[in-house]
Design a protein around this motif. Structure first.
Motif, PDB file in Angstrom:
ATOM      1  N   VAL A 146       9.472   2.085   2.869  1.00  0.00           N
ATOM      2  CA  VAL A 146       9.079   3.153   3.780  1.00  0.00           C
ATOM      3  C   VAL A 146       7.661   3.585   3.421  1.00  0.00           C
ATOM      4  O   VAL A 146       7.342   3.806   2.246  1.00  0.00           O
ATOM      5  CB  VAL A 146      10.035   4.357   3.675  1.00  0.00           C
ATOM      6  N   ALA A 147       6.799   3.698   4.452  1.00  0.00           N
ATOM      7  CA  ALA A 147       5.406   4.092   4.240  1.00  0.00           C
ATOM      8  C   ALA A 147       5.121   5.419   4.935  1.00  0.00           C
ATOM      9  O   ALA A 147       5.543   5.642   6.080  1.00  0.00           O
ATOM     10  CB  ALA A 147       4.469   3.018   4.773  1.00  0.00           C
ATOM     11  N   ASN A 148       4.396   6.302   4.233  1.00  0.00           N
ATOM     12  CA  ASN A 148       3.944   7.570   4.807  1.00  0.00           C
ATOM     13  C   ASN A 148       2.477   7.797   4.427  1.00  0.00           C
ATOM     14  O   ASN A 148       1.996   7.282   3.414  1.00  0.00           O
ATOM     15  CB  ASN A 148       4.793   8.734   4.299  1.00  0.00           C
ATOM     16  N   PHE A 149       1.787   8.624   5.253  1.00  0.00           N
ATOM     17  CA  PHE A 149       0.345   8.799   5.102  1.00  0.00           C
ATOM     18  C   PHE A 149      -0.012  10.282   5.079  1.00  0.00           C
ATOM     19  O   PHE A 149       0.659  11.117   5.699  1.00  0.00           O
ATOM     20  CB  PHE A 149      -0.393   8.093   6.243  1.00  0.00           C
ATOM     21  N   SER A 150      -1.112  10.574   4.402  1.00  0.00           N
ATOM     22  CA  SER A 150      -1.584  11.952   4.358  1.00  0.00           C
ATOM     23  C   SER A 150      -3.086  11.971   4.103  1.00  0.00           C
ATOM     24  O   SER A 150      -3.665  10.980   3.644  1.00  0.00           O
ATOM     25  CB  SER A 150      -0.863  12.744   3.255  1.00  0.00           C
ATOM     26  N   ASP A 151      -3.719  13.105   4.438  1.00  0.00           N
ATOM     27  CA  ASP A 151      -5.097  13.344   4.029  1.00  0.00           C
ATOM     28  C   ASP A 151      -5.145  14.649   3.231  1.00  0.00           C
ATOM     29  O   ASP A 151      -4.104  15.136   2.780  1.00  0.00           O
ATOM     30  CB  ASP A 151      -6.051  13.353   5.233  1.00  0.00           C
ATOM     31  N   GLU A 152      -6.318  15.213   3.059  1.00  0.00           N
ATOM     32  CA  GLU A 152      -6.445  16.402   2.222  1.00  0.00           C
ATOM     33  C   GLU A 152      -5.655  17.595   2.752  1.00  0.00           C
ATOM     34  O   GLU A 152      -5.317  18.527   1.997  1.00  0.00           O
ATOM     35  CB  GLU A 152      -7.913  16.809   2.087  1.00  0.00           C
ATOM     36  N   ASN A 153      -5.329  17.577   4.065  1.00  0.00           N
ATOM     37  CA  ASN A 153      -4.664  18.721   4.680  1.00  0.00           C
ATOM     38  C   ASN A 153      -3.164  18.537   4.878  1.00  0.00           C
ATOM     39  O   ASN A 153      -2.488  19.440   5.372  1.00  0.00           O
ATOM     40  CB  ASN A 153      -5.304  19.027   6.039  1.00  0.00           C
ATOM     41  N   GLY A 154      -2.634  17.352   4.517  1.00  0.00           N
ATOM     42  CA  GLY A 154      -1.206  17.140   4.661  1.00  0.00           C
ATOM     43  C   GLY A 154      -0.867  15.839   5.360  1.00  0.00           C
ATOM     44  O   GLY A 154      -1.733  14.978   5.553  1.00  0.00           O
ATOM     45  N   PRO A 155       0.396  15.653   5.774  1.00  0.00           N
ATOM     46  CA  PRO A 155       0.836  14.398   6.412  1.00  0.00           C
ATOM     47  C   PRO A 155       0.070  14.110   7.695  1.00  0.00           C
ATOM     48  O   PRO A 155      -0.301  15.030   8.433  1.00  0.00           O
ATOM     49  CB  PRO A 155       2.318  14.652   6.705  1.00  0.00           C
ATOM     50  N   VAL A 156      -0.157  12.830   7.968  1.00  0.00           N
ATOM     51  CA  VAL A 156      -0.802  12.413   9.214  1.00  0.00           C
ATOM     52  C   VAL A 156      -0.029  11.239   9.798  1.00  0.00           C
ATOM     53  O   VAL A 156       0.541  10.418   9.083  1.00  0.00           O
ATOM     54  CB  VAL A 156      -2.278  12.002   9.002  1.00  0.00           C
ATOM     55  N   GLY A 157      -0.013  11.177  11.136  1.00  0.00           N
ATOM     56  CA  GLY A 157       0.546  10.026  11.830  1.00  0.00           C
ATOM     57  C   GLY A 157       2.064   9.964  11.812  1.00  0.00           C
ATOM     58  O   GLY A 157       2.759  10.893  11.394  1.00  0.00           O
ATOM     59  N   ARG A 158       2.561   8.842  12.253  1.00  0.00           N
ATOM     60  CA  ARG A 158       4.004   8.595  12.359  1.00  0.00           C
ATOM     61  C   ARG A 158       4.640   8.630  10.971  1.00  0.00           C
ATOM     62  O   ARG A 158       4.113   8.084  10.021  1.00  0.00           O
ATOM     63  CB  ARG A 158       4.230   7.232  13.022  1.00  0.00           C
ATOM     64  N   ARG A 159       5.816   9.250  10.887  1.00  0.00           N
ATOM     65  CA  ARG A 159       6.502   9.389   9.609  1.00  0.00           C
ATOM     66  C   ARG A 159       7.540   8.281   9.412  1.00  0.00           C
ATOM     67  O   ARG A 159       8.038   7.692  10.370  1.00  0.00           O
ATOM     68  CB  ARG A 159       7.227  10.738   9.523  1.00  0.00           C
ATOM     69  N   GLU A 160       7.887   8.063   8.136  1.00  0.00           N
ATOM     70  CA  GLU A 160       8.988   7.170   7.772  1.00  0.00           C
ATOM     71  C   GLU A 160       8.857   5.801   8.449  1.00  0.00           C
ATOM     72  O   GLU A 160       9.732   5.349   9.186  1.00  0.00           O
ATOM     73  CB  GLU A 160      10.334   7.801   8.128  1.00  0.00           C
ATOM     74  N   ASN A 161       7.751   5.124   8.187  1.00  0.00           N
ATOM     75  CA  ASN A 161       7.484   3.805   8.773  1.00  0.00           C
ATOM     76  C   ASN A 161       8.158   2.729   7.920  1.00  0.00           C
ATOM     77  O   ASN A 161       7.672   2.369   6.848  1.00  0.00           O
ATOM     78  CB  ASN A 161       5.971   3.569   8.846  1.00  0.00           C
ATOM     79  N   ARG A 162       9.276   2.209   8.398  1.00  0.00           N
ATOM     80  CA  ARG A 162      10.054   1.226   7.642  1.00  0.00           C
ATOM     81  C   ARG A 162       9.528  -0.178   7.928  1.00  0.00           C
ATOM     82  O   ARG A 162       9.310  -0.540   9.095  1.00  0.00           O
ATOM     83  CB  ARG A 162      11.534   1.315   8.010  1.00  0.00           C
ATOM     84  N   PHE A 163       9.319  -0.942   6.887  1.00  0.00           N
ATOM     85  CA  PHE A 163       8.849  -2.321   7.046  1.00  0.00           C
ATOM     86  C   PHE A 163       9.460  -3.180   5.945  1.00  0.00           C
ATOM     87  O   PHE A 163       9.981  -2.669   4.947  1.00  0.00           O
ATOM     88  CB  PHE A 163       7.318  -2.386   6.986  1.00  0.00           C
ATOM     89  N   ARG A 164       9.401  -4.485   6.132  1.00  0.00           N
ATOM     90  CA  ARG A 164       9.963  -5.427   5.158  1.00  0.00           C
ATOM     91  C   ARG A 164       8.867  -6.386   4.699  1.00  0.00           C
ATOM     92  O   ARG A 164       8.088  -6.895   5.519  1.00  0.00           O
ATOM     93  CB  ARG A 164      11.117  -6.211   5.777  1.00  0.00           C
ATOM     94  N   THR A 165       8.801  -6.645   3.413  1.00  0.00           N
ATOM     95  CA  THR A 165       7.884  -7.654   2.899  1.00  0.00           C
ATOM     96  C   THR A 165       8.370  -9.041   3.299  1.00  0.00           C
ATOM     97  O   THR A 165       9.518  -9.225   3.704  1.00  0.00           O
ATOM     98  CB  THR A 165       7.775  -7.567   1.368  1.00  0.00           C
ATOM     99  N   SER A 166       7.514 -10.022   3.176  1.00  0.00           N
ATOM    100  CA  SER A 166       7.872 -11.394   3.543  1.00  0.00           C
ATOM    101  C   SER A 166       8.683 -12.061   2.437  1.00  0.00           C
ATOM    102  O   SER A 166       8.594 -11.663   1.269  1.00  0.00           O
ATOM    103  CB  SER A 166       6.604 -12.208   3.808  1.00  0.00           C
ATOM    104  N   PRO A 167       9.450 -13.092   2.792  1.00  0.00           N
ATOM    105  CA  PRO A 167      10.118 -13.871   1.742  1.00  0.00           C
ATOM    106  C   PRO A 167       9.081 -14.577   0.876  1.00  0.00           C
ATOM    107  O   PRO A 167       7.972 -14.887   1.329  1.00  0.00           O
ATOM    108  CB  PRO A 167      10.962 -14.887   2.526  1.00  0.00           C
ATOM    109  N   ALA A 168       9.435 -14.838  -0.356  1.00  0.00           N
ATOM    110  CA  ALA A 168       8.567 -15.602  -1.247  1.00  0.00           C
ATOM    111  C   ALA A 168       8.644 -17.077  -0.875  1.00  0.00           C
ATOM    112  O   ALA A 168       9.579 -17.525  -0.199  1.00  0.00           O
ATOM    113  CB  ALA A 168       8.988 -15.406  -2.696  1.00  0.00           C
ATOM    114  N   LEU A 169       7.675 -17.847  -1.301  1.00  0.00           N
ATOM    115  CA  LEU A 169       7.678 -19.286  -1.069  1.00  0.00           C
ATOM    116  C   LEU A 169       8.927 -19.888  -1.695  1.00  0.00           C
ATOM    117  O   LEU A 169       9.230 -19.648  -2.853  1.00  0.00           O
ATOM    118  CB  LEU A 169       6.429 -19.916  -1.683  1.00  0.00           C
ATOM    119  N   GLY A 170       9.677 -20.632  -0.915  1.00  0.00           N
ATOM    120  CA  GLY A 170      10.899 -21.252  -1.403  1.00  0.00           C
ATOM    121  C   GLY A 170      12.133 -20.396  -1.200  1.00  0.00           C
ATOM    122  O   GLY A 170      13.258 -20.868  -1.405  1.00  0.00           O
TER     123      GLY A 170
END
Length: 635
Positions: A146-170
């Protein structure tokens, strides 16, 4: 205080006259559209109509009118987050901020009871139009985060961005990759991004005409068109959780059917267009960089390699090139070195010989360069190749017959949001043009014979077609022959000390492989053509431990060869191209097919030395060829 989510806002909207700026008038966003409809009048009035053709939103963030919009409606980002360049251990996120600031990315493992927080920071400035790319590292393969973003004033943009890493080679896994082109900004049809997101693809490939800008000298127009798409909530829903990879085609590079030419810096508009493209996509890299600009790149998802090509920046059909010399060499080297189960080559235009316009705007317009790439696949036995394309406003599937190899399948789709439609093609295996749609590639690498299933899916989430390809279908060793030439062999069946010898022929569609086994390590034999013609490809595979020497003669001419790894130790001229392969046919490095087990101990690696016999020896009057070999480790 900021709200916890982006607030919707509405202002009155009046379409501005833009005939002098655009090849096509932009489709306006309705005034009651909750997000873009409110800010679009400002973007058009202050940037698009500006006499400064290099203008951008970075030049206006101090404008009290824009600040008032941002403050009143709680606008936290002018674009993003957009996920891209995802590997098995890292991921990048692209954002466009509302002002220069320091951005923080926090990543946590989604399904962990006590997740640790990984923190990454960077600074947004006016230099890159307020855009930043943050890279999260140290992640686990094929794991949800889960990815979240913020600047000096607090959270920015879409919250709770769920993503998956890629499989490893093999790592054998199942995943899907969506793709398409023909995505003019079109408010009634922007909902297709939500449909695609609902399919949960691991990645999305934007194959060109991702926007219809058509004014290569107007950076202000190009940027405004990006802003509108990047602020769409439907687009954010897809791009914040799905790895995005993009190449361009004519309408988002230059203008209709444009050719850039082989000079990297002429016409003068090419380099600035490239810089704007770089500002707006989180690709792994962009062509050859400042010295060799372009949008080509490659990436991998587990055991699938993707090669994204640029068919516009260096295109010059009068000089016979789609890619230009540098990119062509890059593609050939990448393909030759790939060990992936599937290799996907993506193009902004069609590969098929039955392309529209007689091939004048497709790969068929440069048949020699196209054949050079396809012949490389045949000659080097590169299996698992799949072709993707876009440009025509429909979905097509083509089967491209290859005389010396397996059939190549091409999947084309390019009507994501466009209204315009091209007619279907009777030459295609499948051709469809109703409504709007995208392509989906479902990879299943867990099977003994790995599969890829192509699906054509409409904006309404209806699957209208599917086709499954197995790895064995995309393989030179999988080619079967009913009829072909026949051969007899003349050689000693037993060598010194009774060691066995054998020569066998495996006849394929337009090729023959002679498998040679020799217990003693030194031998010779004659291969006699009883009927039929010599196939277009003749290969000899010598199952030896170390190839000290090999020769082949047709009675008039003799050629010699030895394993390339010994070249520095041998003054002889190498006349035959020889590769060392393992039991699965993959190239092996080193001098010998031996594995060290310690001091004075070793064991043989199953494999062979492969030599392709030149066509100069296989003349019509050559009824037989004689071969001889010497194993360095002869007994």
């Amino acid at each position: 205080m900021r709200t916890s989510s982006i607030l919707f806002f509405v202002l009155s909207y009046t379409l501005l006259p833009l005939h002098s700026l655009t090849a096509k008038e932009p489709i306006p966003t309705p005034a009651d559209d909750p997000i873009v409809g409110s800010i679009e009048p400002y973007l058009f009035r202050q940037i698009l109509e500006n006499e400064n053709l290099e203008d951008s939103i970075a030049n206006h963030w101090r404008d009290p009118a824009l600040q008032a919009l941002v403050e009143k409606h709680g606008i936290q980002l002018f674009g993003g987050p957009m996920l891209g360049d995802v590997t098995s251990t890292s991921a990048k996120f692209w954002l466009r901020t509302t002002h220069p600031c320091r951005i923080t990315l926090e990543i946590t493992e989604a399904n962990s009871a006590n997740p640790s927080i990984l923190t990454f920071k960077t600074k947004a400035s006016e230099t890159n139009d307020l855009t930043v790319v943050l890279e999260g590292k140290g992640l686990k393969p094929f794991t949800e985060y889960v990815a979240n973003f913020s600047d000096e004033n607090g959270p920015v943009g879409r919250r709770e961005n769920r993503f998956r890493t890629s499989p490893a080679l093999g790592q054998k896994e199942r995943f899907s990759v969506a793709f398409g082109g023909g995505a003019r900004y079109n408010p009634p049809k922007e909902r297709i991004w939500k449909t695609i997101a609902g399919r949960n693809p691991h990645a999305f490939l934007f194959l060109g005409d991702n926007l219809y800008q058509d004014k290569p000298t107007h950076r202000n127009l190009q940027r405004v068109y990006y802003y509108r798409r990047q602020m769409r909530p439907e687009f954010i829903e897809l791009s914040a959780t799905t790895a995005c990879y993009a190449i361009w085609d004519d309408h988002d590079f230059g203008a209709n059917d444009v050719s850039g030419g082989i000079d990297p810096f002429k016409p003068a508009w090419k380099l600035p267009v490239w810089k704007v493209f770089k500002e707006n996509w989180p690709n792994p890299y962009f062509g050859g960089g400042e010295k060799q600009p372009g949008c080509w790149f490659d990436f991998s998802i587990g055991d699938v390699d993707f090669f994204m090509t640029d068919g516009r920046y260096y295109r010059d059909f009068k000089k016979g090139t789609m890619l230009g010399p540098v990119q062509k060499q890059w593609l050939k080297e990448k393909l030759s070195n790939s060990k992936a189960t599937f290799k996907v080559i993506a193009s902004g235009t069609l590969w098929t010989e039955t392309a529209d316009k007689g091939g004048k705007d497709s790969w068929w317009g440069v048949p020699e360069e196209r054949e050079e790439i396809f012949s490389l696949i045949d000659e080097k036995n590169i299996g698992g190749v799949i072709l993707l394309s876009a440009d025509r406003h429909r979905t097509d599937v083509y089967k491209i017959k290859r005389p010396d190899g397996y059939d190549l399948y091409e999947f084309e789709t390019s009507k994501l949001t466009n209204n315009h439609t091209h007619g279907t093609k009777k030459e295609a295996v499948f051709s469809y043009n109703k409504g709007n749609f995208f392509g989906l590639l479902d990879f299943d690498l867990t099977k003994k014979d790995p599969e890829m299933t192509f699906r054509c899916i409409t904006m309404e989430d209806k699957e209208v077609y599917n086709l499954t390809l197995r790895k064995s279908q995309l393989s030179h060793t999988g080619i079967k022959l009913e009829n072909g030439p026949k051969f007899n062999f003349d050689y000693r069946k037993k060598g010194p000390h009774g060691s066995p010898n054998s020569i066998e022929a495996i006849v394929q569609d337009s090729a023959v492989v002679f498998e040679v086994k020799c217990g003693f390590g030194i031998g010779s034999g004659k291969i006699k053509r009883v009927n039929g013609n010599w196939p277009k490809k003749v290969v000899v595979r010598l199952h030896l431990t170390g190839l000290e020497g090999f020769s082949v003669s047709n009675g008039k001419k003799i050629l010699e060869g030895f394993h390339m790894s010994n070249k520095s130790n041998d003054a002889r001229k190498e006349e035959l191209k020889i590769r060392m392969l393992d039991a699965k046919g993959k190239p092996v490095e080193g001098k010998y097919l031996l594995k060290s087990l310690g001091p004075n101990k070793s064991e043989r690696i199953e494999g062979c030395y492969e030599a392709t016999i030149p066509k100069s020896l296989l003349t019509e009057d050559a009824k037989e060829i004689q071969i001889s070999w010497v194993d360095f480790y002869r007994r």
